[in-house]
Scaffold this motif. Structure first.
Motif, PDB file in Angstrom:
ATOM      1  N   UNK A 102       0.820  -1.210   0.000  1.00  0.00           N
ATOM      2  CA  UNK A 102       0.000   0.000   0.000  1.00  0.00           C
ATOM      3  C   UNK A 102       0.852   1.257   0.000  1.00  0.00           C
ATOM      4  N   UNK A 103       1.949   1.248   0.747  1.00  0.00           N
ATOM      5  CA  UNK A 103       2.841   2.413   0.751  1.00  0.00           C
ATOM      6  C   UNK A 103       3.361   2.670  -0.663  1.00  0.00           C
ATOM      7  N   UNK A 104       3.805   1.618  -1.314  1.00  0.00           N
ATOM      8  CA  UNK A 104       4.326   1.781  -2.675  1.00  0.00           C
ATOM      9  C   UNK A 104       3.218   2.229  -3.629  1.00  0.00           C
ATOM     10  N   UNK A 105       2.021   1.683  -3.451  1.00  0.00           N
ATOM     11  CA  UNK A 105       0.885   2.084  -4.297  1.00  0.00           C
ATOM     12  C   UNK A 105       0.659   3.592  -4.204  1.00  0.00           C
ATOM     13  N   UNK A 106       0.643   4.128  -2.983  1.00  0.00           N
ATOM     14  CA  UNK A 106       0.413   5.561  -2.830  1.00  0.00           C
ATOM     15  C   UNK A 106       1.572   6.391  -3.377  1.00  0.00           C
ATOM     16  N   UNK A 107       2.800   5.916  -3.205  1.00  0.00           N
ATOM     17  CA  UNK A 107       3.947   6.615  -3.785  1.00  0.00           C
ATOM     18  C   UNK A 107       3.894   6.569  -5.306  1.00  0.00           C
ATOM     19  N   UNK A 131      -7.633  15.666  -9.307  1.00  0.00           N
ATOM     20  CA  UNK A 131      -8.346  16.204  -8.166  1.00  0.00           C
ATOM     21  C   UNK A 131      -7.849  15.743  -6.810  1.00  0.00           C
ATOM     22  N   UNK A 132      -6.772  14.976  -6.764  1.00  0.00           N
ATOM     23  CA  UNK A 132      -6.236  14.508  -5.481  1.00  0.00           C
ATOM     24  C   UNK A 132      -4.872  15.156  -5.266  1.00  0.00           C
ATOM     25  N   UNK A 133      -4.739  15.816  -4.127  1.00  0.00           N
ATOM     26  CA  UNK A 133      -3.473  16.456  -3.763  1.00  0.00           C
ATOM     27  C   UNK A 133      -2.407  15.378  -3.581  1.00  0.00           C
ATOM     28  N   UNK A 134      -1.288  15.461  -4.302  1.00  0.00           N
ATOM     29  CA  UNK A 134      -0.245  14.443  -4.165  1.00  0.00           C
ATOM     30  C   UNK A 134       0.287  14.330  -2.735  1.00  0.00           C
ATOM     31  N   UNK A 135       0.242  15.407  -1.971  1.00  0.00           N
ATOM     32  CA  UNK A 135       0.713  15.362  -0.587  1.00  0.00           C
ATOM     33  C   UNK A 135      -0.159  14.407   0.226  1.00  0.00           C
ATOM     34  N   UNK A 136      -1.438  14.341  -0.090  1.00  0.00           N
ATOM     35  CA  UNK A 136      -2.330  13.404   0.601  1.00  0.00           C
ATOM     36  C   UNK A 136      -1.867  11.960   0.371  1.00  0.00           C
ATOM     37  N   UNK A 137      -1.533  11.637  -0.870  1.00  0.00           N
ATOM     38  CA  UNK A 137      -1.042  10.292  -1.162  1.00  0.00           C
ATOM     39  C   UNK A 137       0.294  10.019  -0.479  1.00  0.00           C
ATOM     40  N   UNK A 138       1.155  11.014  -0.404  1.00  0.00           N
ATOM     41  CA  UNK A 138       2.442  10.833   0.278  1.00  0.00           C
ATOM     42  C   UNK A 138       2.239  10.611   1.776  1.00  0.00           C
ATOM     43  N   UNK A 139       1.277  11.299   2.368  1.00  0.00           N
ATOM     44  CA  UNK A 139       0.974  11.087   3.790  1.00  0.00           C
ATOM     45  C   UNK A 139       0.408   9.691   4.015  1.00  0.00           C
ATOM     46  N   UNK A 140      -0.425   9.225   3.098  1.00  0.00           N
ATOM     47  CA  UNK A 140      -0.963   7.876   3.214  1.00  0.00           C
ATOM     48  C   UNK A 140       0.171   6.852   3.123  1.00  0.00           C
ATOM     49  N   UNK A 141       1.104   7.073   2.214  1.00  0.00           N
ATOM     50  CA  UNK A 141       2.249   6.168   2.085  1.00  0.00           C
ATOM     51  C   UNK A 141       3.045   6.142   3.387  1.00  0.00           C
ATOM     52  N   UNK A 142       3.279   7.312   3.956  1.00  0.00           N
ATOM     53  CA  UNK A 142       4.025   7.388   5.214  1.00  0.00           C
ATOM     54  C   UNK A 142       3.282   6.665   6.329  1.00  0.00           C
ATOM     55  N   UNK A 143       1.957   6.743   6.334  1.00  0.00           N
ATOM     56  CA  UNK A 143       1.160   6.053   7.347  1.00  0.00           C
ATOM     57  C   UNK A 143       1.383   4.543   7.274  1.00  0.00           C
ATOM     58  N   UNK A 144       1.366   4.002   6.042  1.00  0.00           N
ATOM     59  CA  UNK A 144       1.589   2.563   5.875  1.00  0.00           C
ATOM     60  C   UNK A 144       3.025   2.165   6.213  1.00  0.00           C
ATOM     61  N   UNK A 145       3.988   3.013   5.893  1.00  0.00           N
ATOM     62  CA  UNK A 145       5.380   2.725   6.261  1.00  0.00           C
ATOM     63  C   UNK A 145       5.507   2.683   7.781  1.00  0.00           C
ATOM     64  N   UNK A 154       3.185   2.076   9.949  1.00  0.00           N
ATOM     65  CA  UNK A 154       2.466   0.904  10.439  1.00  0.00           C
ATOM     66  C   UNK A 154       3.333  -0.356  10.286  1.00  0.00           C
ATOM     67  N   UNK A 155       4.048  -0.462   9.168  1.00  0.00           N
ATOM     68  CA  UNK A 155       4.927  -1.621   8.961  1.00  0.00           C
ATOM     69  C   UNK A 155       6.092  -1.591   9.936  1.00  0.00           C
ATOM     70  N   UNK A 156       6.630  -0.417  10.216  1.00  0.00           N
ATOM     71  CA  UNK A 156       7.710  -0.293  11.198  1.00  0.00           C
ATOM     72  C   UNK A 156       7.215  -0.772  12.563  1.00  0.00           C
TER      73      UNK A 156
END
Length: 103
Positions: A34-39, A47-61, A63-65
């Motif tokens: 999921x992190x890679x998907x969002x990256x 219509x989607x702010x890329x920063x939102x996707x980067x924050x989602x990626x960080x959330x999954x990273x 969570x994995x940590x």
């Protein structure tokens, strides 16, 4: 031509490589995939702010940590290692090294 928004939305094939993300991430665990998907798709969805996707990626990273840190903590026997440190000297999620607070 009708766009298939379920099986092949436009942003699925928008990566400059032309490769669909699922081809890569289906070989990974859930959090990493999921992190890679969002990256991979950051900035490619209308219509989607890329920063939102980067924050989602960080959330999954993160969570994995946490998942890996929890597994390591359970796998390391209590042999007098200072609380908050692992046998290889890297602080885990229970230390104050990163947040200044105990978690």
């Amino acid at each position: 031509m009708v766009t298939d928004l379920v099986n092949h939305p436009p942003h699925y094939g928008s990566h400059p490589s032309g490769v669909e993300c699922i081809t890569i991430v289906e070989h990974m665990n859930f959090n990493v995939g999921n992190a890679i998907k969002y990256l991979w798709r950051a900035g490619l969805k209308d219509g989607v702010d890329p920063v939102e996707d980067l924050r989602k990626a960080a959330w999954y990273v993160n969570r994995e940590i946490e998942r890996i840190s929890g597994e390591e903590a359970r796998a390391v026997p209590d042999v007098g290692i200072e609380r908050g440190a692992t046998s290889h000297g890297v602080h885990d999620r229970h230390t104050t090294a990163f947040s200044g607070q105990r978690s």
